[in-house]
Design an enzyme around this catalytic site. Structure first.
Site, mmCIF file in Angstrom:
data_model
loop_
_atom_site.group_PDB
_atom_site.id
_atom_site.type_symbol
_atom_site.label_atom_id
_atom_site.label_comp_id
_atom_site.label_asym_id
_atom_site.label_seq_id
_atom_site.Cartn_x
_atom_site.Cartn_y
_atom_site.Cartn_z
ATOM 1 N N HIS A 1 0.810 -1.214 0.000
ATOM 2 C CA HIS A 1 0.000 0.000 0.000
ATOM 3 C C HIS A 1 0.841 1.260 0.000
ATOM 4 O O HIS A 1 0.528 2.241 -0.657
ATOM 5 C CB HIS A 1 -0.935 -0.027 1.206
ATOM 6 N N ARG B 1 -5.970 -6.144 -20.282
ATOM 7 C CA ARG B 1 -5.509 -7.531 -20.237
ATOM 8 C C ARG B 1 -6.282 -8.238 -19.132
ATOM 9 O O ARG B 1 -6.389 -7.716 -18.024
ATOM 10 C CB ARG B 1 -4.014 -7.583 -19.945
ATOM 11 N N CYS C 1 4.837 -4.740 -25.158
ATOM 12 C CA CYS C 1 4.530 -4.006 -23.936
ATOM 13 C C CYS C 1 5.411 -4.380 -22.751
ATOM 14 O O CYS C 1 5.096 -4.057 -21.614
ATOM 15 C CB CYS C 1 3.055 -4.170 -23.573
HETATM 16 C C1 PEP Z 1 5.387 -9.081 -20.016
HETATM 17 O O1 PEP Z 1 5.456 -10.240 -19.615
HETATM 18 O O2 PEP Z 1 6.241 -8.553 -20.742
HETATM 19 C C2 PEP Z 1 4.253 -8.217 -19.644
HETATM 20 C C3 PEP Z 1 4.080 -7.047 -20.199
HETATM 21 O O3 PEP Z 1 3.429 -8.654 -18.678
HETATM 22 P P1 PEP Z 1 3.787 -8.694 -17.138
HETATM 23 O O4 PEP Z 1 5.035 -7.897 -16.933
HETATM 24 O O5 PEP Z 1 2.609 -8.124 -16.430
HETATM 25 O O6 PEP Z 1 3.979 -10.155 -16.900
HETATM 26 MG MG MG Z 2 3.792 -11.215 -18.746
#
Ligand code: PEP
Ligand code: MG
Length: 756
Positions: free
Chosen positions: A370, A513, A683
């Protein structure tokens, strides 16, 4: 087993001990007398006190019943024998047949052979074991819970005697001086990015409790209830202050925290302790010590956070009771404060003057703690999981917090300080320059447009899509809001959340997602299993497909939140096409259901998959025919590709995303997506770093999703790049034997005037 003889109640016992404490004599003489009183009060033949000395040794300091000559002679290591066991686990032990316990260690000099039963409790001081208090009986005697509690309360009084410094010099256990003043560097985990420099302020210095035994429990109960009221009022005022925006998850966090303050079980335990003869402050302290000890043995992150909140509320209560309104804030604080804490509740951070608060370092802490969420709202860097920070940093030390590189410099030399000041200034200048780029598009000098989106996980993050001038939200990690809540959000709660996200995005696209939980991302209210390899375990889409109700509720909420607006959903951890098909089917069912109920459907729907499990690469062409878009999760993809845990700092730099195997895999994904005409984005964290982002553009990526703070630097890089020469250059180096192409790419950037 013999019937339990009942001694005097804890209140009378405490009263007698208090008389001894208040009387004349040395601390040793008092201790000698106290063990007699406890033995009589507990109807035990033996009562002994062991005190922890330097070198983790427990020395017998006083006894009634064992041989006198053993005093100051018998020493046990922590973990040795039953006494050592009590110290090692910081937990009481009560045994009717002590000698048959595997940890029993016989010491002939004590003459303890005739004693069968034993009960001991740790003497705790500031959450640490300072000694052990033990009683023994000749007969096989059972000890009741009340008796154990009476001993724990008595141990508190002894803790004060130990703390007085008359028995053992308090410096004895302090770390050896010498290298204490050398500059050092400590590693940790970045919980919020940024750089800062300031003076260390140790959070929560010890609170000394002078009056342990109460005259009148009624008076103490009244004091407690007044203090509780005052704490509630303080919290209300704090949360209402203008430092935080009104809505968002930090509100939920603070509400959950307020619930701790109102927790009936906790306050009734304090009342029980008052009933047994303690003053209100000693009662709060006793319950607090108890919680702290249990906390050290709990690994569940959510429970630990709850207990951290409770620790924070206890401290406020103590400060109220002993007349200090705000212990930390009252101290003379330096102008630039770097708070050093074991852990922290969210409200504690708000106690520090925001004008002075520059950074936070914690011995524990996680991204979803938190306090980290509140720190993000305050925009200060936070580094957590810094081992031994308390023994290595002293109050007043100059400290540099470099959350960009997960490190802390303690007592840095002048040169380091200067170069750091320079980089902070540069950073501020760059921030200024980036803000001027805000409304410009990201286009390479030879005309390739690049979409730059942000990654988000909290409602709190969404407005950054506007402040950074990003195109949209390329990854909204829906599990983060789930993780900070105390209970599973139902469909309505989720609908409200996703709807608020879309409202705040004001028409900029958002890719939601679905839940990526399990593994190390545990939900407090969801029973999951943490196997030996959590990253490879029951997580993300695997849970969703095995427990379809969760996924159905989530997509239902997403569909309802979108009503009349475009909706983009993507599924995490897809390892094979069949998983995508199954998940898509769930979404179709929910759409059909909403349609049948004549609810307004999303204006458009795009369904995609994350490319982050290597097996999928060999089915990618098939998958590409069925998805509306793909997004590479390079964090997971590369950890699986190199079989290298992304969360383990020891191997964090072992393999490079800018290496031939990584870049070739990423290029293959672009080729497949382009061939199928499917929009592709990436991403993972690498998109946030300008050099890595440059390489991605060279490979053909035209859409990236990155942390909001990186939009400026990455846009500056894009706008200074010509992608064609880079593309050609990459072709010549990708098949080489190199461990990494980082240096070559850096050189390329330098030679071509690319801003990285
Ligand atoms: C990744 O795996 O690159 C991703 C963007 O998802 P996370 O970091 O939430 O696993
Ligand atoms: Mg991931």
């Amino acid at each position: 087993m013999q019937a339990v003889p009942t001694g005097v109640g804890p209140r009378r016992l405490l009263g007698r001990i208090r008389d001894v404490m208040a009387g004349e004599g040395t601390a040793q003489a008092k201790l000698d007398e106290v063990v007699q009183i406890i033995a009589a009060g507990m109807v035990a033949e033996v009562c002994s006190v062991y005190i922890l000395r330097a070198g983790e040794v427990l020395e017998l300091f006083a006894t009634k019943g064992l041989r006198r000559r053993a005093v100051h002679q018998t020493r046990l290591r922590v973990g040795e024998g039953l006494v050592g066991e009590i110290a090692a686990h910081a937990k009481p032990l009560a045994l009717a047949d002590a000698q048959s316990h595997p940890a029993f260690a016989y010491r002939p000099e004590t003459g303890e052979d005739p004693y069968h039963s034993l009960m001991g409790v740790p003497i705790l001081r500031s959450g640490r074991v300072a000694g052990v208090l033990v009683v023994q009986n000749k007969t096989e005697r059972g000890y009741s819970d009340e008796e154990i509690e009476a001993m724990e309360i008595t141990a508190m009084v002894l803790a004060e005697l130990v703390a007085s410094g008359d028995l053992v010099n308090p410096n004895e256990r302090a770390p050896a001086e010498g290298n204490a003043l050398l500059p050092i560097r400590l590693d940790g985990v970045a919980l919020n990015g940024g750089l800062a420099m300031g003076q260390a302020v140790i959070h929560r210095p010890d609170i000394a409790i002078r009056h342990v035994v109460a005259e009148d429990p009624e008076v103490e109960l009244k004091r407690l209830s007044d203090a509780l009221d005052a704490v509630h009022t303080d919290l209300d005022r704090l949360f209402a202050s203008g430092q935080l925006a009104d809505a968002g998850e930090h509100r939920d966090v603070l509400d959950a925290y307020r619930m701790v303050a109102a927790d009936a079980g906790w306050s009734s335990r304090i009342r029980d302790a008052i009933d047994s003869g303690l003053t209100a402050e000693a009662a709060v302290q006793q319950v607090r010590e108890n919680i702290r000890m249990r906390m050290s043995q709990i690994s569940d992150p959510y429970l630990r956070e709850r207990l951290d909140d409770m620790e924070d509320v206890s401290l406020r209560l103590l400060q109220r009771l002993i007349g200090v309104v705000k212990g930390d804030a009252d101290r003379e604080l330096p102008p630039d404060v770097v708070v050093v804490a074991r852990s922290m509740g969210p409200a504690e951070l708000l106690d520090y003057d925001p004008g002075r608060l520059k950074a936070l370092i914690m011995e524990r802490g996680s991204t979803t703690a938190h306090v980290s969420i509140v720190a993000r709202a305050l925009d200060i860097p936070v580094i957590g999981q810094v081992k031994d920070v308390f023994t290595k940093v002293d109050a007043g030390d100059t400290v540099i917090v470099d959350a960009e590189n997960r490190q802390v410099f303690v007592r840095p030399v002048e040169d380091v300080q200067q170069s750091f000041i320079d980089s902070m200034r540069l950073r501020a200048e760059r921030r200024q320059a980036y803000s001027q780029l805000r409304d410009e598009p990201a286009v390479t000098r030879d005309g390739a447009e690049v979409r730059l989106n942000i990654n988000a996980g909290l409602e709190l993050d969404v407005p950054q899509v506007h402040t950074t001038g990003a195109d949209g939200i390329g990854l909204f990690r829906t599990e983060i809001p789930f993780m900070v809540r105390a209970a599973y959000p139902d469909v309505d709660a989720q609908t409200a959340l996703y709807s608020a996200v879309l409202d705040q995005a004001k028409g900029k696209p958002v890719v939601f997602r679905t839940l990526d939980v399990g593994g190390d991302k545990d939900l407090p209210y969801f029973e999951s299993e943490v196997g030996e390899n959590p990253a490879l375990g029951w997580r993300a889409i695997r849970i969703a497909l095995d427990r379809p109700a969760m996924l159905r509720q989530q997509v239902r909420a997403l569909v309802r939140a979108a009503k009349g607006r475009p909706l983009a959903v993507m599924f995490p951890m897809i390892a094979e096409v069949a998983e995508f098909d199954q998940a898509r089917e769930v979404l179709n069912m929910e759409l059909a259901r909403e349609k049948a109920a004549r609810r307004k459907l999303p204006k458009t729907l795009a369904v995609g998959a994350m490319v982050e499990v290597p097996s999928l690469l060999w089915q990618l062409p098939t998958l590409a025919e069925r998805v509306d878009f793909l997004s590479v999760g390079s964090n997971d993809l590369l950890q699986f590709l190199f079989a290298s845990d992304r969360g383990n700092p020891r191997i964090a730099d072992r393999y490079d995303p800018l290496s031939p195997p990584a870049l070739k895999v990423l290029r293959e994904v672009v080729r497949t997506a382009d061939k199928a005409g499917v929009p592709l984005s990436l991403c993972g964290e690498m998109a946030s770093r300008p050099l890595e982002a440059m390489a991605l553009i060279g490979l053909g990526y035209r859409s990236l999703s990155l942390s909001a703070t990186s939009i400026g630097p990455v846009k500056a890089m894009v706008n200074s790049l010509r992608y064609r020469p880079l593309e050609a250059y990459l072709k010549t180096i990708l098949d080489g034997p190199d461990h990494s192409l980082r240096d070559r790419l850096k050189a390329f950037a330098q030679d071509h005037g690319v801003l990285i």
